[in-house]
Write a protein that holds these residues in place. Structure first.
Motif: not given
Length: 219
Positions: A133-152
């Motif tokens: 979750k924390a690393t996902r947020q790190f990359y989202v803040e740098r402009g990457l777009t999430v296409t699939k996510s299963f919680g942590g």
């Protein structure tokens, strides 16, 4: 590194560079394996022990194509970590390249509907991280777009236009278990990621460098 909105909008995975002891030998292996168009290679004396914290995964159309890539890798010198076999999710196996990079070759199909195509449907760079979750947020803040996510447990990002490899995150311990290796490891990841947003290091120590920075490769 502070990230502005304009920087975040431009952020994407532009290249994947494997750091190897012998680029010429590595190029011969990856050409025989059939994936040399997807990765860059450069010489490095970086030291690593154990699991390097990532894998590259090939998704293909059916078991015959899995067997084709798997056999080519083994014939070229790869070490079998998990023989190709059926599982709950499909059919696949895991090999370690002579340079130490782990590759998973898999399909969601359990039965063949055709011959070996030698075609790759998708190539995913899966980073093993401590906190998805924390690393996902790190990359989202740098402009990457999430296409699939299963919680942590798992996150997948949209592929960029300049790189055929898709970036994904998985819990490090779970990734190691899936690959059949101990989760322990120290030293260099032996991989560098090209970024359209400059140079930075993520929370798990994976290094991103400016995409325009050349990677020395024998091809």
């Amino acid at each position: 590194m502070a990230t502005t909105a304009s920087t975040a909008a431009r952020m994407s995975l532009a290249s994947v560079t494997l750091e190897v002891a012998d680029p010429e030998a590595a190029h011969r292996f990856y050409a025989a394996f059939g994936v040399d168009a997807y990765v860059r290679l450069r010489a490095s004396e970086g030291h690593s022990t154990g699991f390097r914290g990532f894998t590259l995964g090939l998704t293909v159309s059916g078991p015959a194509t899995v067997d084709g890539f798997f056999g080519a890798a083994v014939e070229a010198g790869a070490t079998v970590l998990k023989p190709a076999a059926r599982s709950l999710w499909g059919y696949g196996g895991v090999v370690r390249a002579p340079d130490g990079t782990i590759w998973k070759i898999a399909t969601s199909a359990k039965k063949d509907t055709g011959p070996d195509t030698r075609e790759i449907d998708e190539l995913v760079l899966l980073l093993g991280v401590e906190a998805v979750k924390a690393t996902r947020q790190f990359y989202v803040e740098r402009g990457l777009t999430v296409t699939k996510s299963f919680g942590g447990k798992y996150t997948e990002f949209a592929a960029g236009t300049s790189c055929p490899v898709k970036l994904a995150l998985y819990k490090r311990s779970a990734l190691a278990k899936d690959l059949g290796v101990p989760a322990d490891g120290t030293g260099s990841h032996r991989i560098a990621l090209g970024s359209t947003a400059g140079t930075f290091t993520d929370p798990d120590g994976f290094v991103w460098e400016a995409a325009e920075q050349p990677a020395s490769s024998p091809h």
